[in-house]
Scaffold this active site. Structure first.
Site, mmCIF file in Angstrom:
data_model
loop_
_atom_site.group_PDB
_atom_site.id
_atom_site.type_symbol
_atom_site.label_atom_id
_atom_site.label_comp_id
_atom_site.label_asym_id
_atom_site.label_seq_id
_atom_site.Cartn_x
_atom_site.Cartn_y
_atom_site.Cartn_z
ATOM 1 N N HIS A 160 -20.368 -30.198 -36.699
ATOM 2 C CA HIS A 160 -21.179 -29.045 -36.330
ATOM 3 C C HIS A 160 -20.329 -27.842 -35.930
ATOM 4 O O HIS A 160 -20.805 -26.713 -35.960
ATOM 5 C CB HIS A 160 -22.147 -29.407 -35.203
ATOM 6 C CG HIS A 160 -21.521 -29.464 -33.848
ATOM 7 N ND1 HIS A 160 -21.036 -30.621 -33.300
ATOM 8 C CD2 HIS A 160 -21.312 -28.491 -32.940
ATOM 9 C CE1 HIS A 160 -20.549 -30.354 -32.101
ATOM 10 N NE2 HIS A 160 -20.708 -29.068 -31.853
ATOM 11 N N ASP A 183 -21.274 -36.621 -37.525
ATOM 12 C CA ASP A 183 -20.808 -35.371 -36.920
ATOM 13 C C ASP A 183 -19.286 -35.322 -36.834
ATOM 14 O O ASP A 183 -18.720 -34.920 -35.820
ATOM 15 C CB ASP A 183 -21.420 -35.159 -35.533
ATOM 16 C CG ASP A 183 -21.239 -33.723 -35.045
ATOM 17 O OD1 ASP A 183 -21.110 -32.826 -35.891
ATOM 18 O OD2 ASP A 183 -21.214 -33.506 -33.813
ATOM 19 N N SER A 215 -16.693 -29.274 -28.202
ATOM 20 C CA SER A 215 -17.055 -30.149 -29.317
ATOM 21 C C SER A 215 -15.807 -30.561 -30.083
ATOM 22 O O SER A 215 -14.971 -29.724 -30.419
ATOM 23 C CB SER A 215 -17.995 -29.422 -30.273
ATOM 24 O OG SER A 215 -19.182 -29.061 -29.647
#
Length: 362
Positions: free
Chosen positions: A112, A142, A216
């Site tokens: 992402h 992901d 992230s």
């Protein structure tokens, strides 16, 4: 989305569930006599292999205008805002983190973070910035792998085994909170095997530590300095940390990363059915087929709605997630032997597994 959302969306969706990295509380409890007096030696070891990632992605002008507070609509400020949107490039910048797994410049991060990026810039721990490109990505887990072309061999971090992680273990988290870069924090593993309903492959480590947007793809290190997880989500009603973070286990991530490096994508098997867990099934295997995709692999092989799938290639399946994982592990085009309960008896059905469409849940 039912579960946590990406950290890269924090600018547009504060107060939602965000992807991130664990960060230590303001004050840690007193160390036990056998605890380390400082994390500094471990930080010196791992930090050179951690990178910050900045991405430039298309800016949706309509979404930007929708975010304008109602009190400012119809005012000179709205006119000025529209003019700025018209004149500037339709791009927005966001941040994430990653870690180096090969000295030639291979970097692991979250999908992402880079999924819709036009431009990607990686900043090393020494401040060197390099352009990067995506060489492989997988939405379902992901994960993504980036490639940079460094002038010299880069420091790498080592993979560890998430199977050896126990609840209560200390871990370090590294990354790029709010774009600040080069941040290390501490926490513990508070649970294993968490399903946060982001997809059929959820099996996260839960990290009991504060986390924030911008981390992230940051690594979770054990006390040996090995990567045992990759930060992927937090629970946050307000958009800030409440001390519950989730990380992709390294044993899952490592095999996915290897496949992305080799092929650029992941090929997974698919039956073409809708599934439902059996109520009050206890410890008995069985997953109910509730719908068949027309002309899909299961339909072509004779699987019917109402069948109860007991096993795949002799391995019992106890829930929908287990069945999906078992089929996904079979390469498309190969056969799967299903044991199916129908009409009061168990029968065998051979299915030629299909190619799993993107983001399918069945």
């Amino acid at each position: 989305m039912r579960g946590p959302i990406t950290l890269s969306g924090w600018i547009h969706a504060a107060g939602a569930l965000l992807l991130a990295m664990p960060i230590a509380a303001a004050a840690l409890p007193a160390w036990a006599d056998d605890g380390p007096p400082s994390f500094a030696p471990l930080v010196h070891k791992v930090l050179p292999g951690v990178v910050s990632i900045a991405v430039t992605e298309p800016l949706n002008t309509n979404e930007a205008l929708d975010a304008l507070p109602p009190a400012l609509r119809g005012t000179p400020f709205e006119k000025q805002f529209r003019e700025q949107l018209r004149r500037r490039p339709e791009k927005a910048t966001d941040a994430g983190a990653g870690f180096i797994v090969d000295a030639s410049g291979l970097i692991v991060t979250n999908n992402h973070v880079v999924g819709v990026a036009k431009d990607i810039e990686v900043t090393l721990a020494d401040g060197t910035s390099l352009p990067a490109r995506v060489i492989g990505a997988d939405e379902l887990t992901d994960l993504a792998v980036l490639k940079v072309s460094p002038p010299r061999a880069l420091p790498v971090v080592a993979w560890g085994s998430s199977r050896n992680v126990e609840v209560g273990d200390w871990v370090l988290a590294a990354g790029n909170p709010f774009g600040l870069a080069n941040s290390i924090t501490a926490g513990i593993v508070s649970a294993r095997g968490r399903d946060i309903e982001t997809g059929p492959f959820d099996d996260f480590l839960q990290i009991d530590a504060p986390v924030n947007p911008g981390n992230s793809g940051g690594p979770i290190f054990n006390m040996k300095g090995e990567v045992v997880g990759i930060n992927t989500a937090i629970v946050s009603p307000s958009g800030g940390s409440v001390g519950i973070a989730f990380a992709i286990p390294s044993d899952e991530a490592r095999s996915i990363v290897a496949a992305l490096v080799a092929h650029g994508h992941i090929d997974r098997g698919w039956l073409g059915v809708a599934l439902e867990d059996l109520p009050d099934n206890g410890n008995d295997p069985g997953v109910a087929v509730t719908q068949i995709v027309q002309a899909g692999p299961a339909a072509l092989s004779g699987v019917r709605s109402g069948d109860i799938i007991l096993s795949v290639n002799g391995q019992p399946v106890y829930n929908t997630q287990g069945l999906i994982r078992a089929v996904a592990a079979i390469p498309p085009g190969h056969n799967a032997r299903l044991t199916v309960f129908r009409g009061g008896k168990a029968i065998q059905i051979n299915v030629t597994v299909g190619h799993r469409p993107p983001m399918r849940a069945d």
